[in-house]
Write a protein that holds these residues in place. Structure first.
Motif, PDB file in Angstrom:
ATOM      1  N   THR A  35      67.404  20.062 -44.680  1.00 52.51           N
ATOM      2  CA  THR A  35      68.928  19.025 -44.611  1.00 52.51           C
ATOM      3  C   THR A  35      69.941  19.716 -44.734  1.00 52.51           C
ATOM      4  O   THR A  35      70.141  20.814 -45.004  1.00 52.51           O
TER       5      THR A  35
ATOM      6  N   LEU B 113      60.487  24.113 -32.830  1.00 54.94           N
ATOM      7  CA  LEU B 113      60.837  22.334 -32.096  1.00 54.94           C
ATOM      8  C   LEU B 113      59.039  22.321 -31.186  1.00 54.94           C
ATOM      9  O   LEU B 113      58.747  20.661 -30.739  1.00 54.94           O
TER      10      LEU B 113
ATOM     11  N   PRO C 235      65.488  14.906 -35.224  1.00 55.67           N
ATOM     12  CA  PRO C 235      65.784  16.168 -34.695  1.00 55.67           C
ATOM     13  C   PRO C 235      64.752  16.909 -33.863  1.00 55.67           C
ATOM     14  O   PRO C 235      65.825  17.943 -32.804  1.00 55.67           O
TER      15      PRO C 235
ATOM     16  N   HIS D 220      61.785  13.201 -38.566  1.00 51.95           N
ATOM     17  CA  HIS D 220      60.921  14.492 -38.198  1.00 51.95           C
ATOM     18  C   HIS D 220      61.327  14.251 -36.584  1.00 51.95           C
ATOM     19  O   HIS D 220      61.516  14.800 -35.778  1.00 51.95           O
TER      20      HIS D 220
ATOM     21  N   ILE E  28      61.394  19.611 -41.934  1.00 53.88           N
ATOM     22  CA  ILE E  28      62.583  19.667 -41.242  1.00 53.88           C
ATOM     23  C   ILE E  28      63.582  19.933 -42.993  1.00 53.88           C
ATOM     24  O   ILE E  28      63.190  19.349 -44.108  1.00 53.88           O
TER      25      ILE E  28
ATOM     26  N   ALA F  76      73.494  17.118 -41.661  1.00 50.95           N
ATOM     27  CA  ALA F  76      72.565  17.025 -40.888  1.00 50.95           C
ATOM     28  C   ALA F  76      71.126  16.878 -41.236  1.00 50.95           C
ATOM     29  O   ALA F  76      70.908  17.465 -42.142  1.00 50.95           O
ATOM     30  N   PHE F  77      70.165  16.888 -40.164  1.00 53.20           N
ATOM     31  CA  PHE F  77      68.809  17.420 -40.538  1.00 53.20           C
ATOM     32  C   PHE F  77      68.005  18.252 -39.283  1.00 53.20           C
ATOM     33  O   PHE F  77      68.245  17.977 -37.865  1.00 53.20           O
ATOM     34  N   ALA F  78      67.367  18.765 -39.302  1.00 53.37           N
ATOM     35  CA  ALA F  78      67.023  20.212 -38.726  1.00 53.37           C
ATOM     36  C   ALA F  78      65.624  20.585 -38.247  1.00 53.37           C
ATOM     37  O   ALA F  78      65.080  20.701 -39.910  1.00 53.37           O
ATOM     38  N   ILE F  79      65.025  20.856 -37.434  1.00 54.91           N
ATOM     39  CA  ILE F  79      63.811  21.564 -37.333  1.00 54.91           C
ATOM     40  C   ILE F  79      63.989  23.088 -37.348  1.00 54.91           C
ATOM     41  O   ILE F  79      64.713  23.296 -36.636  1.00 54.91           O
TER      42      ILE F  79
ATOM     43  N   GLU G  16      68.242  19.198 -34.132  1.00 52.51           N
ATOM     44  CA  GLU G  16      68.963  18.659 -35.190  1.00 52.51           C
ATOM     45  C   GLU G  16      69.375  17.185 -34.484  1.00 52.51           C
ATOM     46  O   GLU G  16      70.127  17.163 -33.247  1.00 52.51           O
ATOM     47  N   ALA G  17      69.672  16.500 -36.017  1.00 50.70           N
ATOM     48  CA  ALA G  17      69.767  15.008 -35.743  1.00 50.70           C
ATOM     49  C   ALA G  17      70.948  15.349 -36.881  1.00 50.70           C
ATOM     50  O   ALA G  17      70.816  15.022 -38.184  1.00 50.70           O
ATOM     51  N   THR G  18      72.188  15.058 -36.227  1.00 50.15           N
ATOM     52  CA  THR G  18      73.403  13.950 -37.515  1.00 50.15           C
ATOM     53  C   THR G  18      72.818  13.124 -37.994  1.00 50.15           C
ATOM     54  O   THR G  18      71.958  12.363 -38.061  1.00 50.15           O
TER      55      THR G  18
END
Length: 186
Positions: free
Chosen positions: A152, A174, A97, A94, A150, A166-169, A103-105
């Motif tokens: 995927t 946000l 991102p 959590h 979150i 990646a993982f995104a919110i 977004e986090a790779t």
């Protein structure tokens, strides 16, 4: 003896264990390894918690943006506290991102979790967190019907099983989770 030259283009991430293994492999062949500090390492995920505006106006704006999702600041804080009490992986899933702007790779997640970079799996991040979320939502007033904040991100060109890209919110969540994470860290 010939010189060995290695050049990298773009961004290269290597953790301490990979660097040590690489150096050991070179050293076993009688190679001398030297390094020059030519780059500054900047953590792109570092967020200055002190700069997060959690004024009543900012909270009202974040809750308005998140309204159609059903999330409120109280629920977001409750879920973050649940993550803190339960698992470090869930917190990373959590936090990264949010700090990365949405977004986090998968590679950023591996580095933050201390897993070797490259092909190594992130199994355990989403499945366990999703199960915990269902239990939390069932036991928390006002949380029924909420979706895990979150998601995927997968490569849409690949059919079938694949690793997370990646993982995104949800962008609507946000600001709310940025405030919740900052308040729970205080």
């Amino acid at each position: 003896m010939s010189n060995l030259t290695i050049k990298f283009a773009g961004t290269v991430t290597i953790d301490g264990e990979e660097a040590a293994a690489f150096i050991r492999a070179l050293a076993s062949g009688g190679v001398t390894v030297t390094a020059d500090q030519t780059a500054t390492v900047v953590d792109p995920l570092e967020d200055d918690v002190e700069e997060i505006d959690d004024s009543p106006e900012a909270v009202a704006e974040a809750e308005t943006l998140a309204a159609e999702t059903g999330w409120t600041l109280d629920l977001a804080r409750s879920w973050v506290e649940e993550l803190d009490a339960w698992t470090q992986n869930g917190r990373l899933l959590h936090e990264l991102p949010v700090h990365a702007g949405g977004e986090a790779t998968a590679e950023q997640m591996r580095v933050a979790a201390g897993r070797p970079t490259g092909k190594y799996s992130l199994s355990g991040f989403t499945g366990g967190t999703a199960k915990r979320f269902k239990r939390w939502a069932a036991a928390t007033q006002g949380a029924e019907g909420l979706s895990l904040p979150i998601t995927t991100v997968y490569d849409p060109t690949i059919k079938g099983r694949q690793r997370a890209k990646a993982f995104a919110i949800d962008p609507r969540l946000l600001p709310l989770f940025r405030i919740a994470l900052a308040q729970v860290q205080d």
